[in-house]
Design an enzyme around this catalytic site. Structure first.
Site, PDB file in Angstrom:
ATOM      1  N   ARG A  73     -15.897  18.564  34.918  1.00 15.27           N
ATOM      2  CA  ARG A  73     -15.889  18.944  33.547  1.00 15.27           C
ATOM      3  C   ARG A  73     -14.503  19.713  33.188  1.00 15.27           C
ATOM      4  O   ARG A  73     -14.245  19.715  31.965  1.00 15.27           O
ATOM      5  CB  ARG A  73     -17.120  19.499  32.940  1.00 15.27           C
ATOM      6  CG  ARG A  73     -18.350  18.775  33.209  1.00 15.27           C
ATOM      7  CD  ARG A  73     -19.615  19.476  32.847  1.00 15.27           C
ATOM      8  NE  ARG A  73     -20.847  18.908  33.207  1.00 15.27           N
ATOM      9  CZ  ARG A  73     -21.914  19.183  33.508  1.00 15.27           C
ATOM     10  NH1 ARG A  73     -22.063  20.650  32.548  1.00 15.27           N
ATOM     11  NH2 ARG A  73     -22.929  18.635  33.774  1.00 15.27           N
TER      12      ARG A  73
ATOM     13  N   LYS B 192     -31.197  11.005  40.854  1.00 20.99           N
ATOM     14  CA  LYS B 192     -31.272  12.064  39.943  1.00 20.99           C
ATOM     15  C   LYS B 192     -31.910  11.578  38.472  1.00 20.99           C
ATOM     16  O   LYS B 192     -31.442  10.388  38.359  1.00 20.99           O
ATOM     17  CB  LYS B 192     -29.869  12.582  39.632  1.00 20.99           C
ATOM     18  CG  LYS B 192     -29.714  13.531  38.439  1.00 20.99           C
ATOM     19  CD  LYS B 192     -28.101  13.748  38.254  1.00 20.99           C
ATOM     20  CE  LYS B 192     -27.874  14.521  37.023  1.00 20.99           C
ATOM     21  NZ  LYS B 192     -26.575  15.078  36.695  1.00 20.99           N
TER      22      LYS B 192
ATOM     23  N   GLU C  22     -23.310  21.799  43.009  1.00 23.77           N
ATOM     24  CA  GLU C  22     -22.836  20.831  42.568  1.00 23.77           C
ATOM     25  C   GLU C  22     -21.631  21.478  41.565  1.00 23.77           C
ATOM     26  O   GLU C  22     -22.079  21.707  40.552  1.00 23.77           O
ATOM     27  CB  GLU C  22     -23.729  19.966  41.747  1.00 23.77           C
ATOM     28  CG  GLU C  22     -23.247  18.816  40.861  1.00 23.77           C
ATOM     29  CD  GLU C  22     -24.121  18.215  39.727  1.00 23.77           C
ATOM     30  OE1 GLU C  22     -23.897  17.579  38.626  1.00 23.77           O
ATOM     31  OE2 GLU C  22     -25.235  18.247  40.055  1.00 23.77           O
TER      32      GLU C  22
END
Length: 216
Positions: A48, A131, A44
């Site tokens: 950011r 998740k 993943e």
């Protein structure tokens, strides 16, 4: 084109989803190769940093590797990662506008949940795989066990607080289809291009995964 079900099945086969933070977009492909060769064929790539999207695009071109996008917070970002070749999208929370965009772009979606109310909404919206974040702060494996009572068909990706010390405990639970963490992809090692170290950490992580599966 792979269907959402195909992608989720591949994620379950890998069993570990490294959470990657990169500072150089050119590091996406060699990182993906190092992980794949160590037995972890997915990751993943978080948004950011400004380099995240470019690194995702590079990783998406690596054969035998499933490149996904994380920290996707808006429909604009969902479009951007789909254009970059993301096979799946992970969000920290439950955002209907992101979910709708990912579905429109035919990208597998793993929405984030933290409460039974959010789980129930996700399942009503057709999701069987979610998740759970932040798993450690919510109660870790005990919390996942508690969710398994009212939601026996739910499959979860715990994230936040997963480590080498508790990975086997998480993965030994049948409701956990994969676990995510970042210790096998240290940002500092990636930044210096030390993919040999990443490979060693990933191999050790894959060995823990195999140990957990044998204990089920």
């Amino acid at each position: 084109m792979s269907t959402s079900g195909d992608v989720l099945a591949r994620l379950e086969h890998v069993g570990i989803v490294p959470v990657v933070v990169v500072d150089d977009p050119d590091h996406g492909a060699p990182l993906a190769e190092a992980l794949r060769d160590a037995g972890i064929g997915c990751a993943e790539f978080t948004l950011r940093t400004p380099a995240g999207l470019g690194a995702l695009a590079g990783a998406a071109r690596v054969d035998g590797f499933l490149a996904g996008a994380g920290t996707v917070l808006s429909p604009v970002q969902a479009d951007a990662v789909a254009d970059a070749g993301a096979a799946f999208v992970v969000s920290p929370g439950y955002a209907p506008e992101v979910i709708d965009r990912a579905r429109a772009r035919e990208v597998a979606m793993v929405p984030g949940v933290a409460t039974p109310t959010e789980v129930q909404r996700a399942m009503a919206d057709g999701f069987s795989h979610v998740k759970v974040f932040p798993a450690g702060l919510l109660g870790g494996t005990a919390y996942l066990d508690a969710l398994g009572g009212p939601f026996p068909d739910l499959r979860v990706l715990p994230s936040g607080g997963v480590s080498a010390d508790n990975l086997v405990d998480y993965l030994s639970r049948p409701q956990v289809f994969a676990a995510s963490g970042s210790w096998m992809v240290p940002r500092a090692a990636i930044a210096t291009g030390d993919f040999e170290s990443v490979g060693r950490l990933a191999e050790a992580c894959a060995a823990l995964r195999d140990r957990a599966r044998s204990a089920r």
